[in-house]
Design a protein around this motif. Structure first.
Motif, PDB file in Angstrom:
ATOM      1  N   HIS A  94      18.632  36.841  50.949  1.00  0.00           N
ATOM      2  CA  HIS A  94      19.586  36.781  49.841  1.00  0.00           C
ATOM      3  C   HIS A  94      19.452  37.920  48.841  1.00  0.00           C
ATOM      4  O   HIS A  94      20.228  37.986  47.880  1.00  0.00           O
ATOM      5  CB  HIS A  94      19.427  35.453  49.085  1.00  0.00           C
ATOM      6  CG  HIS A  94      19.484  34.246  49.955  1.00  0.00           C
ATOM      7  ND1 HIS A  94      20.649  33.826  50.568  1.00  0.00           N
ATOM      8  CD2 HIS A  94      18.513  33.367  50.333  1.00  0.00           C
ATOM      9  CE1 HIS A  94      20.403  32.731  51.276  1.00  0.00           C
ATOM     10  NE2 HIS A  94      19.112  32.443  51.153  1.00  0.00           N
ATOM     11  N   ARG A 125      20.566  36.785  45.301  1.00  0.00           N
ATOM     12  CA  ARG A 125      20.089  35.544  44.691  1.00  0.00           C
ATOM     13  C   ARG A 125      18.579  35.584  44.608  1.00  0.00           C
ATOM     14  O   ARG A 125      17.890  35.664  45.633  1.00  0.00           O
ATOM     15  CB  ARG A 125      20.552  34.352  45.525  1.00  0.00           C
ATOM     16  CG  ARG A 125      20.442  33.012  44.819  1.00  0.00           C
ATOM     17  CD  ARG A 125      20.964  31.906  45.700  1.00  0.00           C
ATOM     18  NE  ARG A 125      20.075  31.645  46.827  1.00  0.00           N
ATOM     19  CZ  ARG A 125      20.421  30.939  47.899  1.00  0.00           C
ATOM     20  NH1 ARG A 125      21.649  30.482  48.014  1.00  0.00           N
ATOM     21  NH2 ARG A 125      19.536  30.719  48.875  1.00  0.00           N
ATOM     22  N   PRO A 145      17.600  29.714  43.606  1.00  0.00           N
ATOM     23  CA  PRO A 145      18.802  28.895  43.729  1.00  0.00           C
ATOM     24  C   PRO A 145      19.566  28.821  42.402  1.00  0.00           C
ATOM     25  O   PRO A 145      19.020  28.420  41.380  1.00  0.00           O
ATOM     26  CB  PRO A 145      18.253  27.522  44.140  1.00  0.00           C
ATOM     27  CG  PRO A 145      16.989  27.838  44.863  1.00  0.00           C
ATOM     28  CD  PRO A 145      16.404  29.013  44.130  1.00  0.00           C
ATOM     29  N   ALA A 162      20.445  24.259  40.770  1.00  0.00           N
ATOM     30  CA  ALA A 162      20.473  25.024  42.029  1.00  0.00           C
ATOM     31  C   ALA A 162      21.885  25.456  42.405  1.00  0.00           C
ATOM     32  O   ALA A 162      22.225  25.549  43.577  1.00  0.00           O
ATOM     33  CB  ALA A 162      19.836  24.222  43.153  1.00  0.00           C
ATOM     34  N   GLY A 163      22.695  25.741  41.390  1.00  0.00           N
ATOM     35  CA  GLY A 163      24.035  26.248  41.646  1.00  0.00           C
ATOM     36  C   GLY A 163      25.114  25.199  41.733  1.00  0.00           C
ATOM     37  O   GLY A 163      26.263  25.527  42.064  1.00  0.00           O
TER      38      GLY A 163
END
Length: 647
Positions: free
Chosen positions: A469, A510, A513, A560-561
């Motif tokens: 990521h 990212r 998260p 976590a998004g």
């Protein structure tokens, strides 16, 4: 800037109101999470990264002619309506690999707004903005007409604003795209849009008297002349076709982009002293100008796979026909003035002079080859020949009408090799031909455009996938091209050769998260060489360029998004900027911080977004400097509130 209300309350026709709601469109946009590198990305109204369509590695890619629309050659004249584009991507370094016929100083790649899937309708309302105060908004739609086979998207937008440096600005935007997809591998796009500017008084530009920037002004005070309003219209329309053709693939685009300027003014203040005095103030009055270009490209593409290698061969024919009507402006001397407060003068009587004409014809044909061995190496190369003709027709019979003709070979080679798991080395070299910038308003030969110039670039670097990521890119580049600017007599001409050597660092992805980073730094060493420097007519550093730019964007979405809330931070830090040709003046370094948030929720059958942004949160004072040495201050702290709804 998106606001929402129920469809019935807006009086939307029953045909639209009865359509099935779609997934979020504008409410789901986020430039930080949609960026794959830190070189530059624009999504909707938000931007991030080191570069933009105005500046890449110290140069303006739009003015240079390095623009693509849906991947095809496009000679952009001026700003496009946001109703027909979703944004743009800056392609330099590894982002330009596997991209046929890249330009030495980077590309701006626009994507068209297209209808996909079910119908959707987006409403936007905004109070305030990064450059002006006032209310604006838009309505956009994506409407299928025959399932996935046929659909239309488009919309309209408006803004009535008060600029932070004073003066009113009004604009209207419209645009639409018709998409026909009779088969999964066939696509036909027809689009058109316009951008209308009204009012928009000329912003004062300050030229310091000595070796210090102008004194700090009270931002927001209107120092403009009320009779210097700009009335102009930009338009763009065209077609894109992508379809199989025998064992090949056809990719073709034809575009028409232009602008008309009914009235346009520049407000120039010379000899600005530290006590607020202005030795001379001039208004450059102009109008009845037109600049339009018909451009496009046709490609035949063959792709095949054999022996573990992916190969691609492209034959391309691209060209443009650009016609420009310019000149005849009048310099209106207002005499001494001041920057301590408004100094409104009556509009002098004047008559614009006759117009000059500038015609450019260019045709380029070439071959591009790509060879990729997955997870091992990749090679891209292209060779083109261009035929260029530029003819000037001056209204003054005493001036010769020059015609420039040139046939030149253009080429590029780029490659990458995987050194270890997740680590690749890339390098490239290219030789291109670009347009030189038009002479600025302060020049005695204002608005003249020199012939195209030759540009060379070499670059190399490393790309490392830290994990699935997060990606790190580090590289260097060297770009060489002729340097045009003002000589001591204020004539815009070639003064030497400019070499921009630089280092770039990009970190994107990212990091946890819900936490996304887009960060980068560019270190630039721009240097002029040639007769003008040797004779001490100018210094070795180009006017208006910086030595360092650093950017950092963080977007945090808790849980976590999955939280409806997210918070974002954007920091841009710039080094000092060369302020005059003698290199004895500089605009100070500055760092600007923007703070924002998003709140997503559902109501009345729509996906909603509430987005406040505090621009220049610490109210940093700073100066921008044009390539001709004109100073303008950056906007102050400003709060904008945006409301978006997708039905």
């Amino acid at each position: 800037m998106r606001s929402s209300m129920q469809l019935a309350g807006l009086g939307i026709p029953a045909l639209l109101a009865s359509c099935v709601p779609a997934l979020a469109q504008r409410a789901g946009e986020n430039v930080a999470t949609q960026s794959s590198d830190a070189f530059g990305r624009s999504v909707g109204q938000d931007k991030t990264g080191l570069y933009s369509s105005d500046e890449v590695r110290g140069f303006n890619p739009v003015d240079a002619g390095n623009v693509r629309l849906e991947g095809l050659y496009f000679d952009q004249v001026d700003r496009l309506s946001p109703r027909i584009t979703d944004g743009n991507t800056i392609r330099v370094g590894p982002a330009s690999q596997r991209y046929p016929f890249p330009a030495p100083t980077g590309l701006v790649d626009y994507s068209l707004t297209q209808p996909h899937g079910a119908a959707s309708y987006s409403f936007n309302l905004e109070d305030g903005g990064s450059n002006s105060m006032g209310i604006g908004g838009s309505f956009e739609f994506k409407q299928p007409l025959d399932g996935e086979r046929l659909g239309v998207s488009g919309g309209a937008g408006w803004r009535n604003g008060h600029r932070f440096e004073g003066g009113e600005t009004k604009y209207r935007t419209v645009g639409a795209t018709l998409a026909w997809r009779p088969a999964s591998d066939v696509q036909v796009l027809l689009f058109g849009g316009a951008f209308y500017f009204r009012s928009d008084e000329a912003r004062p530009t300050y030229y310091p008297a000595g070796t210090e920037p102008p004194p700090r002004l009270a931002r927001g005070q209107d120092l403009s002349q009320p009779w210097t309003g700009r009335n102009a219209t930009n338009w763009a329309y065209g077609a894109v076709v992508k379809a199989p053709l025998g064992g090949l693939k056809l990719e073709a685009g034809l575009f028409y982009n232009g602008r008309t300027q009914d009235t346009i003014f520049s407000d120039l203040l010379f000899g600005v002293g530290q006590d607020g005095s202005v030795a001379s103030r001039r208004i450059i009055a102009d109008g009845n100008n037109r600049d339009a270009s018909l451009s496009g490209e046709v490609r035949l593409v063959r792709q095949w796979h054999a022996g573990g290698l992916d190969q691609r061969l492209i034959a391309s024919l691209r060209g443009r026909s650009r016609d420009r009507r310019f000149g005849g402006s009048r310099s209106l001397a207002l005499g001494p003035s001041t920057i301590l407060g408004p100094d409104v003068r009556p509009e002098p009587a004047y008559v614009l002079g006759p117009k000059n004409f500038d015609d450019v014809r260019q045709l380029t044909y070439g071959l591009s080859y790509s060879l990729v061995a997955e997870h091992r190496f990749a090679i891209d190369a292209s060779l083109s020949q261009t035929r260029y003709r530029k003819a000037l027709d001056y209204a003054d019979p005493a001036l010769a009408d020059p015609v420039t003709r040139e046939t030149a070979e253009l080429w590029n080679v780029t490659g990458s090799v995987h050194l270890a798991r997740g680590l690749a080395f890339f390098a490239g070299a290219s030789h291109g031909m670009e347009e030189a910038l038009v002479a600025p308003d302060v020049a005695v030969n204002r608005a003249e455009a020199p012939p195209a110039v030759h540009t060379r670039q070499i670059e190399a670097g490393l790309k490392y996938s830290i994990n699935a990521h997060l990606t790190l890119i580090a590289g260097g580049f060297s770009i060489t091209k002729p340097y045009y600017n003002l000589d001591p007599a204020q004539r815009y001409r070639q003064l030497g050769t400019l070499r921009n050597k630089g280092l770039e660092l990009s970190l994107t992805g990212r990091i946890a998260p819900g936490l996304t980073v887009v960060g980068g730094t560019m270190l630039l060493d721009p240097r002029i060489s040639g007769e003008a420097v040797d004779q001490a007519l100018i210094g070795p550093r180009p006017v208006g360029q910086i030595r360092r730019r650093s950017v950092l964007s963080l977007d945090w979405r808790p849980q976590a998004g999955s939280s409806p809330f997210s918070f974002d931070l954007a920091i841009e830090s710039l080094s000092s900027r060369t302020g005059n040709a003698a290199n004895t003046l500089a605009a100070p370094a500055r760092t600007v911080v923007n703070l924002g948030a998003r709140y997503r929720f559902k109501a009345a059958g729509a996906d909603w977004l509430l987005r406040p942004v505090l621009y220049n949160a610490f109210d940093t004072y700073g100066w921008n400097v044009s390539s001709s040495g004109g100073f303008t201050y950056i906007p102050p702290r400003a709060l904008t509130l945006q409301l978006v709804a997708d039905f």
